[in-house]
Design a protein around this motif. Structure first.
Motif, short mmCIF file in Angstrom:
data_model
loop_
_atom_site.label_atom_id
_atom_site.label_comp_id
_atom_site.label_asym_id
_atom_site.label_seq_id
_atom_site.Cartn_x
_atom_site.Cartn_y
_atom_site.Cartn_z
N ALA A 1 -13.39 -21.39 -7.90
CA ALA A 1 -14.61 -22.20 -7.99
C ALA A 1 -15.09 -22.63 -6.61
O ALA A 1 -16.30 -22.70 -6.35
N ALA A 2 -14.14 -22.92 -5.73
CA ALA A 2 -14.51 -23.31 -4.37
C ALA A 2 -15.23 -22.16 -3.65
O ALA A 2 -16.25 -22.37 -2.99
N ILE A 3 -14.70 -20.96 -3.78
CA ILE A 3 -15.33 -19.80 -3.15
C ILE A 3 -16.72 -19.57 -3.72
O ILE A 3 -17.69 -19.35 -2.97
N ALA A 4 -16.83 -19.63 -5.06
CA ALA A 4 -18.14 -19.43 -5.69
C ALA A 4 -19.13 -20.50 -5.26
O ALA A 4 -20.31 -20.22 -5.04
N SER A 5 -18.67 -21.74 -5.13
CA SER A 5 -19.55 -22.83 -4.69
C SER A 5 -20.05 -22.60 -3.28
O SER A 5 -21.24 -22.83 -3.00
N ILE A 6 -19.16 -22.17 -2.40
CA ILE A 6 -19.58 -21.90 -1.02
C ILE A 6 -20.57 -20.74 -0.97
O ILE A 6 -21.55 -20.78 -0.21
N ASP A 7 -20.34 -19.72 -1.78
CA ASP A 7 -21.28 -18.60 -1.80
C ASP A 7 -22.70 -19.05 -2.17
O ASP A 7 -23.68 -18.44 -1.74
#
Length: 240
Positions: A220-226
């Motif tokens: 979720a953190a990676i998707a949020s940053i994207d």
């Protein structure tokens, strides 16, 4: 661990790159790198029989990602048995092939119109799993354990055992992968941000194991940053 990762002759897919010199001789062998996932011959034999039942609504690609997640989780969850978990995850959604394809999304959508079909796909998937595993000559006790997991992987709220917990978690964690988010976005006509929020709301609080909860937060953190304005502003710059 076996791998099927290959590169062109010379061992490097990138050549000299921006660095200007060849570092391919420093690339470690796949067997020396932790975390890489591949199917063993025994797992491929199950996949080869399952894939013909996975053509409905991206279940084939979903299953491959869920398998990779399950293989990572099974090594981190005490009591989870790979000989049960991995065939179960490869077979868990085969039953959707016996549900009318035009009703599948209405079975799994928010406020579904045909929620009863979720149970139908579990029952049908359990029958397919038993037939596949008996054809492969697997241990009868293992077959019973795998079939029990498939028959209830979505509708059974509590995990029966650590192997069941890993299958349930791997199935749900796919939603937070790039493929899962893109698929949910396409299925329901959502923006990327809305897809991430609806998926997150249906994932984090429904996981059974601590490693899965950690993995979910990382994904979720990676998707949020994207999706962040800061990352989007940098998209014009060179990528690694």
């Amino acid at each position: 661990m076996e791998t099927s990762i290959t590169t062109p002759a010379g061992g490097s897919a990138a050549g000299a790159g921006l660095l200007g010199r060849d570092v391919s001789a420093l690339v470690p062998a796949a067997a020396d790198v932790p975390g890489l996932i591949d199917m063993s011959p025994a797992e491929r034999s199950v996949w080869d029989r399952a894939v013909g039942h996975l053509h409905v609504r991206d279940n084939d690609v979903h299953t491959v990602y869920a398998f990779g997640i399950a293989k990572a989780l099974v090594a981190a969850v005490d009591g989870a048995r790979p000989e049960i978990v991995l065939p179960a995850i490869l077979l868990h959604d085969t039953g959707w092939s016996r549900v009318p394809e035009d009703r599948v999304l209405e079975a799994i959508a928010p406020q579904p119109r045909h929620p009863e079909l979720v149970r139908v796909h579990e029952i049908e998937g359990a029958a397919i799993a038993r037939a596949v595993l008996e054809d492969l000559g697997r241990d009868p006790a293992d077959i019973d354990a795998i079939v029990a997991i498939v028959d209830g992987h979505d509708t059974r709220a509590e995990a029966m055992n650590p192997s069941d917990a890993v299958v349930k978690d791997a199935d749900k964690l796919w939603r937070l992968t790039p493929h899962g988010l893109a698929t949910v976005q396409r299925w329901f006509g959502l923006t990327p941000d809305a897809a991430l929020r609806i998926v997150s709301g249906r994932t984090h609080d429904h996981l059974h194991t601590a490693p899965a909860r950690t993995m979910a937060r990382a994904l979720a953190a990676i998707a949020s940053i994207d999706l962040s304005p800061q990352r989007r502003a940098l998209a014009r710059q060179g990528e690694w």
